[in-house]
Design a protein around this motif. Structure first.
Motif, PDB file in Angstrom:
ATOM      1  N   UNK A 171      -1.270   0.401  22.467  1.00 34.24           N
ATOM      2  CA  UNK A 171      -0.434   1.554  22.139  1.00 34.24           C
ATOM      3  C   UNK A 171       0.558   1.231  21.023  1.00 34.24           C
ATOM      4  N   UNK A 172       1.173   2.270  20.420  1.00 33.59           N
ATOM      5  CA  UNK A 172       2.163   2.033  19.376  1.00 33.59           C
ATOM      6  C   UNK A 172       3.276   1.106  19.855  1.00 33.59           C
ATOM      7  N   UNK A 173       3.663   0.198  18.983  1.00 26.87           N
ATOM      8  CA  UNK A 173       4.679  -0.808  19.312  1.00 26.87           C
ATOM      9  C   UNK A 173       5.969  -0.459  18.580  1.00 26.87           C
ATOM     10  N   UNK A 174       6.848   0.289  19.255  1.00 24.63           N
ATOM     11  CA  UNK A 174       8.070   0.751  18.606  1.00 24.63           C
ATOM     12  C   UNK A 174       9.033  -0.396  18.315  1.00 24.63           C
ATOM     13  N   UNK A 175       9.000  -1.437  19.133  1.00 27.31           N
ATOM     14  CA  UNK A 175       9.870  -2.591  18.879  1.00 27.31           C
ATOM     15  C   UNK A 175       9.466  -3.291  17.589  1.00 27.31           C
ATOM     16  N   UNK A 176       8.160  -3.430  17.376  1.00 31.66           N
ATOM     17  CA  UNK A 176       7.672  -4.055  16.147  1.00 31.66           C
ATOM     18  C   UNK A 176       8.065  -3.225  14.939  1.00 31.66           C
ATOM     19  N   UNK A 232       0.109   4.425  14.167  1.00 31.71           N
ATOM     20  CA  UNK A 232       0.544   3.025  14.274  1.00 31.71           C
ATOM     21  C   UNK A 232      -0.315   2.118  13.399  1.00 31.71           C
ATOM     22  N   UNK A 233      -1.622   2.354  13.420  1.00 34.83           N
ATOM     23  CA  UNK A 233      -2.536   1.545  12.611  1.00 34.83           C
ATOM     24  C   UNK A 233      -2.190   1.692  11.125  1.00 34.83           C
ATOM     25  N   UNK A 234      -2.010   2.928  10.676  1.00 33.60           N
ATOM     26  CA  UNK A 234      -1.704   3.164   9.268  1.00 33.60           C
ATOM     27  C   UNK A 234      -0.355   2.562   8.883  1.00 33.60           C
ATOM     28  N   UNK A 235       0.628   2.679   9.777  1.00 33.85           N
ATOM     29  CA  UNK A 235       1.949   2.124   9.477  1.00 33.85           C
ATOM     30  C   UNK A 235       1.918   0.603   9.413  1.00 33.85           C
ATOM     31  N   UNK A 236       1.146  -0.003  10.301  1.00 36.95           N
ATOM     32  CA  UNK A 236       1.061  -1.460  10.300  1.00 36.95           C
ATOM     33  C   UNK A 236       0.438  -1.961   8.999  1.00 36.95           C
ATOM     34  N   UNK A 237      -0.622  -1.292   8.560  1.00 34.03           N
ATOM     35  CA  UNK A 237      -1.272  -1.668   7.307  1.00 34.03           C
ATOM     36  C   UNK A 237      -0.306  -1.491   6.138  1.00 34.03           C
ATOM     37  N   UNK A 238       0.454  -0.392   6.153  1.00 36.07           N
ATOM     38  CA  UNK A 238       1.424  -0.131   5.074  1.00 36.07           C
ATOM     39  C   UNK A 238       2.533  -1.186   5.079  1.00 36.07           C
ATOM     40  N   UNK A 239       2.990  -1.565   6.262  1.00 37.24           N
ATOM     41  CA  UNK A 239       4.041  -2.562   6.360  1.00 37.24           C
ATOM     42  C   UNK A 239       3.580  -3.912   5.807  1.00 37.24           C
ATOM     43  N   UNK A 240       2.317  -4.266   6.078  1.00 36.55           N
ATOM     44  CA  UNK A 240       1.785  -5.511   5.533  1.00 36.55           C
ATOM     45  C   UNK A 240       1.607  -5.420   4.015  1.00 36.55           C
ATOM     46  N   UNK A 241       1.332  -4.218   3.515  1.00 33.23           N
ATOM     47  CA  UNK A 241       1.194  -4.061   2.068  1.00 33.23           C
ATOM     48  C   UNK A 241       2.535  -4.304   1.363  1.00 33.23           C
ATOM     49  N   UNK A 242       3.648  -4.071   2.071  1.00 31.39           N
ATOM     50  CA  UNK A 242       4.973  -4.392   1.535  1.00 31.39           C
ATOM     51  C   UNK A 242       5.027  -5.875   1.178  1.00 31.39           C
ATOM     52  N   UNK A 243       4.525  -6.717   2.067  1.00 31.35           N
ATOM     53  CA  UNK A 243       4.574  -8.170   1.861  1.00 31.35           C
ATOM     54  C   UNK A 243       3.601  -8.605   0.762  1.00 31.35           C
ATOM     55  N   UNK A 269       3.656   8.128  16.393  1.00 27.81           N
ATOM     56  CA  UNK A 269       3.484   8.915  17.629  1.00 27.81           C
ATOM     57  C   UNK A 269       2.125   8.687  18.266  1.00 27.81           C
ATOM     58  N   UNK A 270       1.173   8.226  17.469  1.00 25.79           N
ATOM     59  CA  UNK A 270      -0.181   8.006  17.963  1.00 25.79           C
ATOM     60  C   UNK A 270      -0.661   6.619  17.535  1.00 25.79           C
ATOM     61  N   UNK A 271      -1.745   6.173  18.178  1.00 23.88           N
ATOM     62  CA  UNK A 271      -2.322   4.879  17.809  1.00 23.88           C
ATOM     63  C   UNK A 271      -2.804   4.889  16.361  1.00 23.88           C
ATOM     64  N   UNK A 272      -3.348   6.020  15.929  1.00 22.49           N
ATOM     65  CA  UNK A 272      -3.826   6.116  14.548  1.00 22.49           C
ATOM     66  C   UNK A 272      -2.671   5.978  13.559  1.00 22.49           C
TER      67      UNK A 272
END
Length: 255
Positions: free
Chosen positions: A199-204, A153-164, A148-151
């Motif tokens: 801004x948050x990238x919902x498509x990504x 989004x940042x945390x989710x992106x980092x978590x998603x990369x940690x999956x890999x 919902x927020x840029x913050x």
């Protein structure tokens, strides 16, 4: 910053200093002797005799090895110089310093990811334990809903990369694990300092979540072809969406 100079193949390599040569000789000797982390190196007097160098050269060579994280010196009773195993975090930090001024692009990073990650995924299909698969599912649970927020989004992106990175660590190839973990960490850092999460990238988020779910099913089913194909598509889509996000950020900063 001026471009890095390259040496002609016919040009002789720069001459190493004596301490550097001794440091390399000590490393080779440690390997020959089969010493492990925590084993004590010979005392200074023995090193002087073994390598035929002065006290100052031996001490400087030891300082070089300590700076590289390969030995550790302790003073006091029971002290001395001991073989030290560098942590993967420290190794990645040193490597990050090398690339600090290289201005890596998203294309640079994804070229490596496209080459390596599909093969790792294929090699792990049907070989992961229930606990390992659960570990990957637990990571995905951290970004079940779009940010919902840029913050967020940042945390989710980092978590998603940690999956890999976590998936790569499950490989029995330590070199592949290290390289992929380094590349995903580099992408994570690049995302943060270029603010590609705002801004948050919902498509990504949606595409990444779908691909990771498909990948888990292929891994659980032991379908290496599906795991490879899914990861290839995931990398291609992620690169396109990330590059579009970067272009939007650059445009926003220039208007």
């Amino acid at each position: 910053m001026p471009p890095a100079t390259t040496r002609s193949p016919d040009e002789p390599a720069p001459r190493q200093s004596r301490p550097t040569m001794v440091a390399e000789a000590i490393k080779a000797w440690v390997m020959e002797q089969g010493l492990k982390s925590g084993d004590r190196l010979p005392g200074e007097a023995e090193l002087i005799e073994r390598f035929g160098m002065s006290k100052g050269t031996i001490r400087e060579a030891t300082r070089i090895l300590e700076a590289q994280g390969l030995v550790r010196t302790r003073s006091g009773p029971g002290g001395g110089t001991f073989v030290h195993e560098m942590s993967s975090d420290r190794a990645r930090a040193l490597l990050s310093s090398y690339f600090y001024f290289r201005d890596l692009s998203l294309a640079d990073i994804y070229q490596v990811r496209r080459a390596l990650e599909p093969e790792v995924a294929a090699s792990l299909a049907g070989k992961l334990s229930d606990s390992q698969l659960q570990q990957l599912e637990d990571i995905m649970a951290g970004y079940n809903a779009p940010a919902r927020t840029a913050e967020e989004e940042r945390e989710q992106h980092i978590a998603s990369l940690s999956f890999h990175a976590t998936l790569a660590e499950m490989s029995d190839n330590p070199l592949l694990s290290f390289i992929i973990a380094f590349v995903t960490r580099t992408l994570s850092d690049l995302t943060v300092y270029r603010k590609l999460y705002d801004p948050p990238n919902h498509a990504l988020w949606a595409e990444g979540k779908t691909y990771q779910g498909d990948l888990l099913r292929a891994l659980r089913a032991g379908d290496s072809d599906a795991a490879r194909t899914t990861m290839v598509a995931h990398m291609q889509t992620a690169q396109a969406l990330m590059e579009a996000q970067e272009a939007e950020v650059v445009l926003r900063l220039t208007v």
